[in-house]
Design an enzyme around this catalytic site. Structure first.
Site, PDB file in Angstrom:
ATOM      1  N   LYS A 173     -33.476 -19.933  35.569  1.00  0.00           N
ATOM      2  CA  LYS A 173     -34.919 -19.863  35.823  1.00  0.00           C
ATOM      3  C   LYS A 173     -35.149 -19.983  37.314  1.00  0.00           C
ATOM      4  O   LYS A 173     -34.617 -20.888  37.962  1.00  0.00           O
ATOM      5  CB  LYS A 173     -35.590 -21.014  35.089  1.00  0.00           C
ATOM      6  CG  LYS A 173     -37.025 -21.280  35.480  1.00  0.00           C
ATOM      7  CD  LYS A 173     -37.602 -22.280  34.509  1.00  0.00           C
ATOM      8  CE  LYS A 173     -38.868 -22.888  35.016  1.00  0.00           C
ATOM      9  NZ  LYS A 173     -39.475 -23.767  34.018  1.00  0.00           N
TER      10      LYS A 173
HETATM   11  C1  5RP Z   1     -40.123 -27.824  36.875  1.00  0.00           C
HETATM   12  C2  5RP Z   1     -40.017 -26.856  35.783  1.00  0.00           C
HETATM   13  C3  5RP Z   1     -41.259 -26.365  35.132  1.00  0.00           C
HETATM   14  O1  5RP Z   1     -41.002 -26.192  33.780  1.00  0.00           O
HETATM   15  C4  5RP Z   1     -41.602 -25.078  35.773  1.00  0.00           C
HETATM   16  O2  5RP Z   1     -42.041 -25.270  37.048  1.00  0.00           O
HETATM   17  C5  5RP Z   1     -42.436 -24.103  34.908  1.00  0.00           C
HETATM   18  O3  5RP Z   1     -43.705 -24.382  34.913  1.00  0.00           O
HETATM   19  P1  5RP Z   1     -44.783 -23.671  35.843  1.00  0.00           P
HETATM   20  O4  5RP Z   1     -44.966 -22.283  35.279  1.00  0.00           O
HETATM   21  O5  5RP Z   1     -45.971 -24.552  35.670  1.00  0.00           O
HETATM   22  O6  5RP Z   1     -44.252 -23.616  37.250  1.00  0.00           O
HETATM   23  O7  5RP Z   1     -38.948 -26.440  35.416  1.00  0.00           O
HETATM   24  O8  5RP Z   1     -38.928 -27.886  37.580  1.00  0.00           O
END
Ligand code: 5RP
Length: 263
Positions: A173
């Protein structure tokens, strides 16, 4: 890839489209009661039918999700820091693989902090988690967290994603950036994007559209869904883009339609 691991991954990344709409609600693990997530159970309820998986912590899973709900869980297993502490990067593992198994999760997730003073510790935690996951067929999602001092550019994010994949992460991610195709091309495992801070709904849909157009397999989106003035409309619109390859205009119209529908 081992059967169990493949089976779990295919619960998250839908085989029909090869894509996924993950709902991220793990923010409280370092932010506490984030806006829109004060009562996670209430936030989740209307969104569940539209989420391909829930990314959350063990505590919120136990307290806010019914064991009968048929939603794949991506369990955040890193933490140990807070937004008021010394360094967000100083994360460790917070859940054993045995407990992740007991919770019947489809994947585990941890953040890596490449370029920070805790780079080595977080990367070794990733490698350790992959080893543990391999024992039981549990996929690992590496989250390329970005410290305040790091640039969210393709050079940096490519470096993070590639290192995560090299250490064995099964999917990664990261954040969308200019030249995102480079990030995807240089990463041998599937990439999903985080939504980041709340922005206008149309802009968030554009972000999702650009990310999948540039090769991401979907989103792991939080605030731009649950902080929206119409979270259900927003997650439905994101699904149109991710799974049905809708254009932004079409998806935005769906969001508006749901928002203005009499209840
Ligand atoms: C923090 C994360 C969160 O899940 C991520 O940031 C996703 O959420 P958003 O779309 O609100 O940024 O992994 O490290």
């Amino acid at each position: 890839m081992d059967w169990g691991l493949k089976n779990r991954l295919s619960r998250i990344i839908k085989p029909e489209t090869g894509r996924t709409v993950m709902l991220a609600i793990d923010h409280g693990y370092f932010l506490g009661p984030t806006s829109g997530l004060e009562e996670p159970k209430e936030t989740i309820k209307p969104l569940l039918p539209y989420a391909d998986s829930l990314m959350l912590t063990r505590g919120i899973l136990r307290a806010s999700v019914n064991a009968q709900d048929d939603v794949p869980v991506v369990l955040r297993v890193s933490g140990g820091t807070s937004v008021i502490g010394k360094s967000l990067a100083n994360e460790g593992l917070t859940v054993s693989m045995e407990d992740a198994l007991r919770l019947n999760v489809s994947a585990v997730a941890l953040s890596i902090f490449v370029g920070s003073e805790y780079e080595k510790e977080t990367l070794l935690s990733l490698a350790h988690l992959v080893d543990e996951g391999q024992k039981y067929g549990i996929p690992v999602l590496a989250v390329t967290a970005v410290g305040k001092e790091m640039n969210r550019d393709a050079r940096y994010l490519s470096l993070c994603c590639r290192i995560a994949a090299e250490l064995g992460a099964h999917f990664v991610k990261t954040y969308y950036c200019e030249n995102f195709t480079q990030v995807v091309k240089e990463c041998p495992v599937p990439v999903v994007i985080a939504g980041g801070k709340k922005i206008e709904e149309k802009a968030a849909l554009e972000l999702a559209f650009n990310a999948v157009s540039d090769g991401a397999i979907g989103v792991d989106m939080g605030r731009n869904i649950f902080q929206s003035d119409c979270p259900v409309g927003m997650i439905m619109a994101v699904r149109e883009i991710v799974h049905k390859k809708a254009k932004v205009k079409q998806a935005f119209e769906l969001y508006e339609e749901i928002k203005h529908k009499p209840r």
